[in-house]
Motif scaffolding. Structure first.
Motif, PDB file in Angstrom:
ATOM      1  N   GLY A  71       0.807  -1.212   0.000  1.00 28.72           N
ATOM      2  CA  GLY A  71       0.000   0.000   0.000  1.00 28.72           C
ATOM      3  C   GLY A  71       0.842   1.264   0.000  1.00 28.72           C
ATOM      4  O   GLY A  71       0.543   2.224  -0.719  1.00 28.72           O
ATOM      5  N   VAL A  72       1.917   1.261   0.786  1.00 21.84           N
ATOM      6  CA  VAL A  72       2.792   2.429   0.841  1.00 21.84           C
ATOM      7  C   VAL A  72       3.499   2.640  -0.501  1.00 21.84           C
ATOM      8  O   VAL A  72       3.598   3.769  -1.005  1.00 21.84           O
ATOM      9  CB  VAL A  72       3.819   2.267   1.978  1.00 21.84           C
ATOM     10  CG1 VAL A  72       4.881   3.360   1.907  1.00 21.84           C
ATOM     11  CG2 VAL A  72       3.126   2.299   3.336  1.00 21.84           C
ATOM     12  N   LEU A  73       3.998   1.548  -1.108  1.00 20.59           N
ATOM     13  CA  LEU A  73       4.677   1.663  -2.402  1.00 20.59           C
ATOM     14  C   LEU A  73       3.730   2.166  -3.487  1.00 20.59           C
ATOM     15  O   LEU A  73       4.109   2.992  -4.328  1.00 20.59           O
ATOM     16  CB  LEU A  73       5.268   0.311  -2.802  1.00 20.59           C
ATOM     17  CG  LEU A  73       6.447  -0.192  -1.972  1.00 20.59           C
ATOM     18  CD1 LEU A  73       6.856  -1.592  -2.430  1.00 20.59           C
ATOM     19  CD2 LEU A  73       7.634   0.756  -2.059  1.00 20.59           C
ATOM     20  N   ASN A  74       2.504   1.686  -3.464  1.00 21.81           N
ATOM     21  CA  ASN A  74       1.535   2.139  -4.460  1.00 21.81           C
ATOM     22  C   ASN A  74       1.214   3.619  -4.291  1.00 21.81           C
ATOM     23  O   ASN A  74       1.147   4.377  -5.270  1.00 21.81           O
ATOM     24  CB  ASN A  74       0.263   1.302  -4.363  1.00 21.81           C
ATOM     25  CG  ASN A  74      -0.857   1.860  -5.216  1.00 21.81           C
ATOM     26  OD1 ASN A  74      -1.857   2.362  -4.707  1.00 21.81           O
ATOM     27  ND2 ASN A  74      -0.711   1.783  -6.531  1.00 21.81           N
ATOM     28  N   GLU A  75       1.034   4.037  -3.041  1.00 27.01           N
ATOM     29  CA  GLU A  75       0.708   5.443  -2.801  1.00 27.01           C
ATOM     30  C   GLU A  75       1.892   6.352  -3.144  1.00 27.01           C
ATOM     31  O   GLU A  75       1.717   7.470  -3.637  1.00 27.01           O
ATOM     32  CB  GLU A  75       0.292   5.647  -1.339  1.00 27.01           C
ATOM     33  CG  GLU A  75      -0.301   7.014  -1.059  1.00 27.01           C
ATOM     34  CD  GLU A  75      -0.973   7.079   0.302  1.00 27.01           C
ATOM     35  OE1 GLU A  75      -2.054   7.690   0.403  1.00 27.01           O
ATOM     36  OE2 GLU A  75      -0.426   6.501   1.260  1.00 27.01           O
ATOM     37  N   ALA A  76       3.119   5.846  -2.929  1.00 24.27           N
ATOM     38  CA  ALA A  76       4.300   6.663  -3.184  1.00 24.27           C
ATOM     39  C   ALA A  76       4.596   6.797  -4.677  1.00 24.27           C
ATOM     40  O   ALA A  76       5.064   7.839  -5.134  1.00 24.27           O
ATOM     41  CB  ALA A  76       5.513   6.073  -2.469  1.00 24.27           C
ATOM     42  N   THR A  77       4.336   5.729  -5.454  1.00 21.51           N
ATOM     43  CA  THR A  77       4.697   5.740  -6.869  1.00 21.51           C
ATOM     44  C   THR A  77       3.525   6.025  -7.793  1.00 21.51           C
ATOM     45  O   THR A  77       3.714   6.406  -8.948  1.00 21.51           O
ATOM     46  CB  THR A  77       5.313   4.389  -7.272  1.00 21.51           C
ATOM     47  OG1 THR A  77       4.336   3.344  -7.093  1.00 21.51           O
ATOM     48  CG2 THR A  77       6.545   4.078  -6.421  1.00 21.51           C
ATOM     49  N   GLY A  78       2.301   5.796  -7.303  1.00 20.61           N
ATOM     50  CA  GLY A  78       1.127   6.045  -8.132  1.00 20.61           C
ATOM     51  C   GLY A  78       0.807   4.948  -9.121  1.00 20.61           C
ATOM     52  O   GLY A  78      -0.118   5.089  -9.923  1.00 20.61           O
ATOM     53  N   ASP A  79       1.547   3.844  -9.098  1.00 17.62           N
ATOM     54  CA  ASP A  79       1.223   2.706  -9.964  1.00 17.62           C
ATOM     55  C   ASP A  79       1.583   1.418  -9.231  1.00 17.62           C
ATOM     56  O   ASP A  79       1.965   1.435  -8.057  1.00 17.62           O
ATOM     57  CB  ASP A  79       1.940   2.805 -11.324  1.00 17.62           C
ATOM     58  CG  ASP A  79       3.463   2.796 -11.190  1.00 17.62           C
ATOM     59  OD1 ASP A  79       3.988   2.051 -10.336  1.00 17.62           O
ATOM     60  OD2 ASP A  79       4.132   3.535 -11.943  1.00 17.62           O
ATOM     61  N   TRP A  80       1.472   0.291  -9.957  1.00 20.35           N
ATOM     62  CA  TRP A  80       1.643  -1.010  -9.318  1.00 20.35           C
ATOM     63  C   TRP A  80       2.940  -1.716  -9.717  1.00 20.35           C
ATOM     64  O   TRP A  80       3.149  -2.868  -9.332  1.00 20.35           O
ATOM     65  CB  TRP A  80       0.448  -1.910  -9.640  1.00 20.35           C
ATOM     66  CG  TRP A  80      -0.797  -1.434  -8.967  1.00 20.35           C
ATOM     67  CD1 TRP A  80      -1.799  -0.712  -9.519  1.00 20.35           C
ATOM     68  CD2 TRP A  80      -1.132  -1.624  -7.588  1.00 20.35           C
ATOM     69  NE1 TRP A  80      -2.763  -0.430  -8.584  1.00 20.35           N
ATOM     70  CE2 TRP A  80      -2.383  -0.983  -7.384  1.00 20.35           C
ATOM     71  CE3 TRP A  80      -0.518  -2.263  -6.512  1.00 20.35           C
ATOM     72  CZ2 TRP A  80      -3.019  -0.967  -6.148  1.00 20.35           C
ATOM     73  CZ3 TRP A  80      -1.149  -2.244  -5.275  1.00 20.35           C
ATOM     74  CH2 TRP A  80      -2.387  -1.604  -5.103  1.00 20.35           C
ATOM     75  N   HIS A  81       3.829  -1.066 -10.441  1.00 23.93           N
ATOM     76  CA  HIS A  81       5.043  -1.737 -10.896  1.00 23.93           C
ATOM     77  C   HIS A  81       5.987  -2.093  -9.745  1.00 23.93           C
ATOM     78  O   HIS A  81       6.434  -3.243  -9.634  1.00 23.93           O
ATOM     79  CB  HIS A  81       5.764  -0.861 -11.933  1.00 23.93           C
ATOM     80  CG  HIS A  81       5.063  -0.812 -13.245  1.00 23.93           C
ATOM     81  ND1 HIS A  81       5.308   0.157 -14.198  1.00 23.93           N
ATOM     82  CD2 HIS A  81       4.106  -1.604 -13.780  1.00 23.93           C
ATOM     83  CE1 HIS A  81       4.545  -0.043 -15.256  1.00 23.93           C
ATOM     84  NE2 HIS A  81       3.801  -1.112 -15.019  1.00 23.93           N
ATOM     85  N   LEU A  82       6.290  -1.136  -8.900  1.00 25.45           N
ATOM     86  CA  LEU A  82       7.184  -1.419  -7.779  1.00 25.45           C
ATOM     87  C   LEU A  82       6.562  -2.404  -6.784  1.00 25.45           C
ATOM     88  O   LEU A  82       7.250  -3.340  -6.324  1.00 25.45           O
ATOM     89  CB  LEU A  82       7.580  -0.121  -7.084  1.00 25.45           C
ATOM     90  CG  LEU A  82       8.714  -0.240  -6.052  1.00 25.45           C
ATOM     91  CD1 LEU A  82       9.955  -0.851  -6.677  1.00 25.45           C
ATOM     92  CD2 LEU A  82       9.034   1.145  -5.462  1.00 25.45           C
ATOM     93  N   PRO A  83       5.278  -2.259  -6.431  1.00 33.22           N
ATOM     94  CA  PRO A  83       4.676  -3.283  -5.569  1.00 33.22           C
ATOM     95  C   PRO A  83       4.742  -4.687  -6.166  1.00 33.22           C
ATOM     96  O   PRO A  83       5.005  -5.656  -5.451  1.00 33.22           O
ATOM     97  CB  PRO A  83       3.225  -2.809  -5.425  1.00 33.22           C
ATOM     98  CG  PRO A  83       3.293  -1.343  -5.594  1.00 33.22           C
ATOM     99  CD  PRO A  83       4.361  -1.119  -6.624  1.00 33.22           C
ATOM    100  N   LEU A  84       4.520  -4.819  -7.479  1.00 36.20           N
ATOM    101  CA  LEU A  84       4.576  -6.134  -8.109  1.00 36.20           C
ATOM    102  C   LEU A  84       5.996  -6.705  -8.090  1.00 36.20           C
ATOM    103  O   LEU A  84       6.191  -7.915  -7.920  1.00 36.20           O
ATOM    104  CB  LEU A  84       4.047  -6.056  -9.540  1.00 36.20           C
ATOM    105  CG  LEU A  84       2.527  -5.921  -9.668  1.00 36.20           C
ATOM    106  CD1 LEU A  84       2.137  -5.535 -11.091  1.00 36.20           C
ATOM    107  CD2 LEU A  84       1.828  -7.222  -9.253  1.00 36.20           C
TER     108      LEU A  84
END
Length: 437
Positions: free
Chosen positions: A397-410
């Protein structure tokens, strides 16, 4: 389906005489008649159906809940981590509760907590009450999570694979069903997320009724089997040294299983908490995202009839767990490259990967020789594993909010899946904790 004979080993966690407390609740299991075994089977299925709707019913409506209660993305990420925290904190109490009251009574109380928590959550007026009532439901789930393998080992010792598959199937069905129908249900009830998630307290009440029936029937059976002039029972025989002196913190097998359990739980709760949102952010409607989520969670329903029995027939489970993890890696890759175009394929691949959970449950029964060993290992592996899994959904959730997409969370999720392969290979070795392995 033929049912196994009653396991005549001492109850899970039974203390040796020299360390037994002055007051210990009598066992709640008498002779396991066929009728009692069928009732326990029904109880296992009904309980398993209620072990995931508290989580999966929320995921498709998380956006609406956040808007109504004013949750930030970080708080929502914390909400997806609450299940793992509760499972770790409350799951560790299961062995003591089982010794004091018996596993059947504890599961019945756990189902009552689930039902009450789900009902109260739908009435919450703020984030604090919502989290507190969710924690109550999750506490009930936590003790049932730990004691399910114990009940299977005690009553069905020669059918661990098939019985684990049965309740794993019901667990997946509950998760998938809640994910699929909660949005349509909420829409039909006036677009009310409160009614949509609150109605899942109804099947919880059915599970409470079933386990109270098991409790009453087992006590009645035990009383009927006792001679009228029976003298007080002699103290139980001391536990064998290999179970009485278990120190799981020094067992490589216990740690490997705990790490594997934690990593597969991380993957599962990230999927339960965030997969619908990943699809919605890719332009897919909330209803379709809920159905795709149901596919990912529900595919393990039919596979649960196959995978756990297959695992119990294998000398080592590492190769099977590697195949399941590679399926998850393929699903993550698809979500990175084409989340909308290949949505159905990625849901199927992630559903296959989710079958790591019933294999983990089966391995708890395989890595210990006795009911006592199973209850100790189940509590250790699940509580430690859920602690390990705690940061995962929050980090996503933090990574998604920080980057605005799902690439880093994935990418983060894929890295954890590689570690899961390593832990699964180690946990799947043919070892027993009683041997000091």
């Amino acid at each position: 389906m033929s049912l196994a004979k009653h396991d005549r080993t001492p109850g899970p966690g039974a203390p040796a005489p020299e360390t037994a407390p002055a007051r210990t609740a009598p066992a709640t299991t008498g002779p396991a008649t066929p009728a009692l075994l069928w009732l326990i089977t029904a109880g296992l299925v009904l309980a398993a159906l209620n072990l995931r709707p508290a989580i999966s019913a929320l995921a498709p409506l998380l956006e609406e809940v956040r808007a109504d209660l004013g949750m930030s993305g970080t708080v929502a990420g914390l909400l997806t981590s609450v299940p793992a925290l509760c499972f770790a904190v409350f799951g560790v109490t299961a062995p003591a509760l089982s010794r004091r009251y018996g596993p059947v009574a504890v599961v019945a109380a756990g189902m009552a907590a689930v039902t009450t928590g789900l009902a109260l959550r739908s009435l919450a007026g703020g984030t604090g009450v919502f989290l507190a009532s969710s924690a109550l439901a999750l506490a009930g789930i936590a003790v049932a999570n730990v004691l399910m393998p114990v009940i299977v080992k005690r009553y069905f010792p020669d059918r661990i694979g098939s019985m684990t598959g049965l309740y794993s199937m019901a667990l997946s069905l509950g998760a998938a069903g809640a994910g699929a129908v909660t949005v349509p249900l909420a829409s039909a009830l006036g677009d009310s997320w409160r009614l949509g998630i609150g109605l899942w307290a109804v099947p919880g009440a059915l599970a409470v009724t079933a386990w109270l029936a098991v409790l009453l029937r087992s006590r009645a059976t035990r009383t009927a089997a006792a001679p009228a002039d029976a003298t007080p029972a002699a103290p139980a025989a001391p536990a064998a040294p290999d179970t009485a002196r278990l120190t799981l913190r020094r067992s490589p097998t216990a740690w490997a299983l705990a790490c594997f359990f934690g990593l597969q739980a991380t993957a599962a709760y990230i999927i339960m908490g965030w997969l619908p949102q990943i699809y919605r952010d890719a332009g897919i409607s909330a209803g379709t995202a809920g159905v795709l989520f149901a596919v990912a969670m529900g595919l393990s329903v039919p596979l649960s009839f196959v995978v756990p029995p297959l695992a119990t027939r294998m000398r080592t489970q590492g190769p099977l767990l590697t195949v399941l993890a590679l399926s998850g890696l393929a699903g993550y890759t698809g979500l990175w490259l084409a989340p909308h175009g290949g949505a159905w394929a990625w849901a199927v691949l992630l559903g296959i990967a989710n079958c790591a959970f019933p294999v983990a449950l089966a391995m708890i029964g395989l890595r210990a020789r006795s009911s006592h060993g199973v209850v100790r290992l189940s509590a250790f592996a699940q509580s430690t594993g859920y602690l390990i899994s705690l940061p995962g959904p929050l980090v996503v959730g933090v990574l998604n909010e920080a980057t605005g997409d799902w690439h880093l969370p994935l990418a983060f999720m894929a890295a954890l899946m590689v570690l899961q392969i390593v832990a699964g290979t180690l946990a799947g070795r043919d070892r027993h904790i009683e041997d000091g392995a």
